[in-house]
Design a protein around this motif. Structure first.
Motif, PDB file in Angstrom:
ATOM      1  N   ALA A  10      44.490  14.720  49.207  1.00 30.13           N
ATOM      2  CA  ALA A  10      45.646  14.010  49.750  1.00 30.13           C
ATOM      3  C   ALA A  10      46.869  14.904  49.594  1.00 30.13           C
ATOM      4  CB  ALA A  10      45.875  12.689  49.029  1.00 30.13           C
ATOM      5  N   ALA A  11      47.814  14.789  50.520  1.00 30.61           N
ATOM      6  CA  ALA A  11      49.072  15.534  50.433  1.00 30.61           C
ATOM      7  C   ALA A  11      50.128  14.818  51.258  1.00 30.61           C
ATOM      8  CB  ALA A  11      48.894  16.968  50.937  1.00 30.61           C
ATOM      9  N   ARG A  12      51.372  14.969  50.812  1.00 34.76           N
ATOM     10  CA  ARG A  12      52.481  14.387  51.563  1.00 34.76           C
ATOM     11  C   ARG A  12      53.734  15.220  51.335  1.00 34.76           C
ATOM     12  NH1 ARG A  12      52.580  11.271  46.902  1.00 34.76           N
ATOM     13  NH2 ARG A  12      54.678  10.868  46.083  1.00 34.76           N
ATOM     14  N   VAL A  13      54.663  15.095  52.280  1.00 34.05           N
ATOM     15  CA  VAL A  13      55.957  15.772  52.197  1.00 34.05           C
ATOM     16  C   VAL A  13      57.047  14.720  52.282  1.00 34.05           C
ATOM     17  CG1 VAL A  13      57.497  17.462  53.262  1.00 34.05           C
ATOM     18  CG2 VAL A  13      55.040  17.821  53.327  1.00 34.05           C
ATOM     19  N   GLU A  14      57.997  14.809  51.364  1.00 37.52           N
ATOM     20  CA  GLU A  14      59.141  13.907  51.370  1.00 37.52           C
ATOM     21  C   GLU A  14      60.427  14.690  51.589  1.00 37.52           C
ATOM     22  OE1 GLU A  14      59.180  11.773  47.669  1.00 37.52           O
ATOM     23  OE2 GLU A  14      57.246  10.801  48.065  1.00 37.52           O
ATOM     24  N   VAL A  15      61.347  14.090  52.325  1.00 39.49           N
ATOM     25  CA  VAL A  15      62.694  14.614  52.497  1.00 39.49           C
ATOM     26  C   VAL A  15      63.642  13.477  52.142  1.00 39.49           C
ATOM     27  CG1 VAL A  15      64.377  15.530  54.135  1.00 39.49           C
ATOM     28  CG2 VAL A  15      61.976  16.246  54.293  1.00 39.49           C
ATOM     29  N   ALA A  16      64.503  13.693  51.155  1.00 41.98           N
ATOM     30  CA  ALA A  16      65.465  12.687  50.697  1.00 41.98           C
ATOM     31  C   ALA A  16      64.780  11.353  50.391  1.00 41.98           C
ATOM     32  CB  ALA A  16      66.581  12.504  51.723  1.00 41.98           C
ATOM     33  N   GLY A  17      63.604  11.426  49.750  1.00 44.59           N
ATOM     34  CA  GLY A  17      62.888  10.222  49.352  1.00 44.59           C
ATOM     35  C   GLY A  17      62.056   9.566  50.436  1.00 44.59           C
ATOM     36  N   GLU A  18      62.112  10.090  51.661  1.00 44.35           N
ATOM     37  CA  GLU A  18      61.347   9.524  52.787  1.00 44.35           C
ATOM     38  C   GLU A  18      60.115  10.388  53.057  1.00 44.35           C
ATOM     39  OE1 GLU A  18      61.708   9.253  57.664  1.00 44.35           O
ATOM     40  OE2 GLU A  18      63.458   9.829  56.485  1.00 44.35           O
ATOM     41  N   VAL A  19      58.956   9.757  53.185  1.00 51.14           N
ATOM     42  CA  VAL A  19      57.742  10.501  53.539  1.00 51.14           C
ATOM     43  C   VAL A  19      57.834  10.864  55.021  1.00 51.14           C
ATOM     44  CG1 VAL A  19      55.231  10.415  53.754  1.00 51.14           C
ATOM     45  CG2 VAL A  19      56.346   9.349  51.779  1.00 51.14           C
ATOM     46  N   LEU A  73      45.573  18.004  58.864  1.00 54.96           N
ATOM     47  CA  LEU A  73      46.260  19.283  58.711  1.00 54.96           C
ATOM     48  C   LEU A  73      47.735  18.986  58.502  1.00 54.96           C
ATOM     49  CD1 LEU A  73      46.364  22.400  58.840  1.00 54.96           C
ATOM     50  CD2 LEU A  73      46.581  22.179  61.334  1.00 54.96           C
ATOM     51  N   LEU A  74      48.260  19.360  57.338  1.00 58.22           N
ATOM     52  CA  LEU A  74      49.669  19.174  57.026  1.00 58.22           C
ATOM     53  C   LEU A  74      50.331  20.545  57.050  1.00 58.22           C
ATOM     54  CD1 LEU A  74      52.109  17.500  56.166  1.00 58.22           C
ATOM     55  CD2 LEU A  74      51.254  17.581  53.811  1.00 58.22           C
ATOM     56  N   LEU A  75      51.179  20.775  58.041  1.00 59.98           N
ATOM     57  CA  LEU A  75      51.874  22.047  58.221  1.00 59.98           C
ATOM     58  C   LEU A  75      53.284  21.951  57.653  1.00 59.98           C
ATOM     59  CD1 LEU A  75      50.803  22.670  61.924  1.00 59.98           C
ATOM     60  CD2 LEU A  75      49.961  23.900  59.903  1.00 59.98           C
ATOM     61  N   VAL A  76      53.615  22.898  56.772  1.00 58.90           N
ATOM     62  CA  VAL A  76      54.925  22.909  56.132  1.00 58.90           C
ATOM     63  C   VAL A  76      55.502  24.309  56.252  1.00 58.90           C
ATOM     64  CG1 VAL A  76      56.186  22.579  53.967  1.00 58.90           C
ATOM     65  CG2 VAL A  76      54.217  21.120  54.502  1.00 58.90           C
ATOM     66  N   SER A  77      56.661  24.408  56.886  1.00 55.15           N
ATOM     67  CA  SER A  77      57.332  25.696  57.014  1.00 55.15           C
ATOM     68  C   SER A  77      57.831  26.142  55.642  1.00 55.15           C
ATOM     69  CB  SER A  77      58.519  25.555  57.974  1.00 55.15           C
ATOM     70  OG  SER A  77      59.297  26.718  57.932  1.00 55.15           O
ATOM     71  N   ASN A 128      65.172  20.500  52.541  1.00 56.61           N
ATOM     72  CA  ASN A 128      64.731  20.556  51.153  1.00 56.61           C
ATOM     73  C   ASN A 128      63.617  19.525  51.035  1.00 56.61           C
ATOM     74  OD1 ASN A 128      64.316  20.311  48.418  1.00 56.61           O
ATOM     75  ND2 ASN A 128      66.481  20.388  47.896  1.00 56.61           N
ATOM     76  N   MET A 129      62.389  20.004  50.864  1.00 49.71           N
ATOM     77  CA  MET A 129      61.217  19.131  50.879  1.00 49.71           C
ATOM     78  C   MET A 129      60.565  19.076  49.500  1.00 49.71           C
ATOM     79  SD  MET A 129      59.475  20.393  54.472  1.00 49.71           S
ATOM     80  CE  MET A 129      59.933  22.122  54.365  1.00 49.71           C
ATOM     81  N   GLN A 130      59.996  17.936  49.196  1.00 42.98           N
ATOM     82  CA  GLN A 130      59.165  17.790  48.020  1.00 42.98           C
ATOM     83  C   GLN A 130      57.732  17.612  48.535  1.00 42.98           C
ATOM     84  OE1 GLN A 130      62.305  15.950  48.126  1.00 42.98           O
ATOM     85  NE2 GLN A 130      62.867  17.908  47.201  1.00 42.98           N
ATOM     86  N   VAL A 131      56.874  18.528  48.121  1.00 45.22           N
ATOM     87  CA  VAL A 131      55.486  18.523  48.581  1.00 45.22           C
ATOM     88  C   VAL A 131      54.608  18.029  47.432  1.00 45.22           C
ATOM     89  CG1 VAL A 131      53.603  19.911  49.520  1.00 45.22           C
ATOM     90  CG2 VAL A 131      55.980  20.463  50.122  1.00 45.22           C
ATOM     91  N   HIS A 132      53.877  16.978  47.689  1.00 43.82           N
ATOM     92  CA  HIS A 132      52.970  16.394  46.702  1.00 43.82           C
ATOM     93  C   HIS A 132      51.547  16.604  47.205  1.00 43.82           C
ATOM     94  CE1 HIS A 132      56.382  14.102  44.962  1.00 43.82           C
ATOM     95  NE2 HIS A 132      56.808  14.122  46.217  1.00 43.82           N
ATOM     96  N   LEU A 133      50.676  17.059  46.309  1.00 42.31           N
ATOM     97  CA  LEU A 133      49.306  17.289  46.736  1.00 42.31           C
ATOM     98  C   LEU A 133      48.333  17.130  45.591  1.00 42.31           C
ATOM     99  CD1 LEU A 133      48.224  20.844  46.486  1.00 42.31           C
ATOM    100  CD2 LEU A 133      50.688  20.486  46.573  1.00 42.31           C
ATOM    101  N   VAL A 134      47.105  16.821  45.958  1.00 38.98           N
ATOM    102  CA  VAL A 134      45.992  16.854  45.033  1.00 38.98           C
ATOM    103  C   VAL A 134      45.077  17.950  45.553  1.00 38.98           C
ATOM    104  CG1 VAL A 134      44.079  15.573  44.008  1.00 38.98           C
ATOM    105  CG2 VAL A 134      46.223  14.386  44.559  1.00 38.98           C
ATOM    106  N   ASN A 135      45.150  19.121  44.903  1.00 38.32           N
ATOM    107  CA  ASN A 135      44.357  20.277  45.311  1.00 38.32           C
ATOM    108  C   ASN A 135      42.922  20.011  44.912  1.00 38.32           C
ATOM    109  OD1 ASN A 135      43.149  22.865  45.564  1.00 38.32           O
ATOM    110  ND2 ASN A 135      45.120  23.846  45.286  1.00 38.32           N
TER     111      ASN A 135
END
Length: 145
Positions: A10-19, A73-77, A128-135
């Motif tokens: 699982a993985a997600r990206v948040e910006v200013a607290g919003e997924v 596929l989660l793409l993050v610049s 400014n992103m917060q990336v959360h993941l379970v590798n």
């Protein structure tokens, strides 16, 4: 173009607290774009992202691709991947593509990915992103084209 890929459960990206992007099983790809990259780089990288065999087959060997398992596929610049870190104690970003070029090529990668794969999510370019993941594994590879 470089992509640091991680097999995730699982993985997600948040910006200013919003997924802004999230996937379940699949690949998180942190993408760094360099000045020499172009449309051909985008095509080659997408082919590798979708077909690189990092998922286990029935025997437990890494023999299945993202396409094979139907994962997200989660793409993050991430321009910092293109940094020059060969010397000194501070990275130099002169080897990263300028923001306008980086954004155009990242957008092209996302658009092509969405044409070829059913589950594509993204971060937000330049944010400014917060990336959360379970590798899962952990399994991490650096792909370069």
């Amino acid at each position: 173009m470089k992509a640091l890929i991680q097999r995730v459960s699982a993985a997600r990206v948040e910006v200013a607290g919003e997924v802004v992007g999230a996937i379940d099983q699949g690949l998180l790809a942190l993408v760094g774009i360099e000045p020499q990259d172009d449309a051909e780089s985008v095509a080659r990288m997408l082919h590798r992202l979708l077909n690189y065999r990092v998922f286990a087959d029935a025997e437990g060997r890494m023999n299945r691709s993202l396409k094979d398992v139907g994962g997200g596929l989660l793409l993050v610049s991430q321009f910092t991947l293109a940094a020059d870190t060969k010397s000194g104690l501070r990275p130099s970003f002169s080897s990263a593509a300028p923001p306008a070029q980086g954004e155009a090529l990242f957008d092209a990668l996302v658009a092509r990915a969405r044409e070829q794969h059913p589950q594509v999510a993204t971060g937000r370019f330049g944010a400014n992103m917060q990336v959360h993941l379970v590798n899962d594994g952990p399994v991490t590879f650096l792909l370069e084209v």
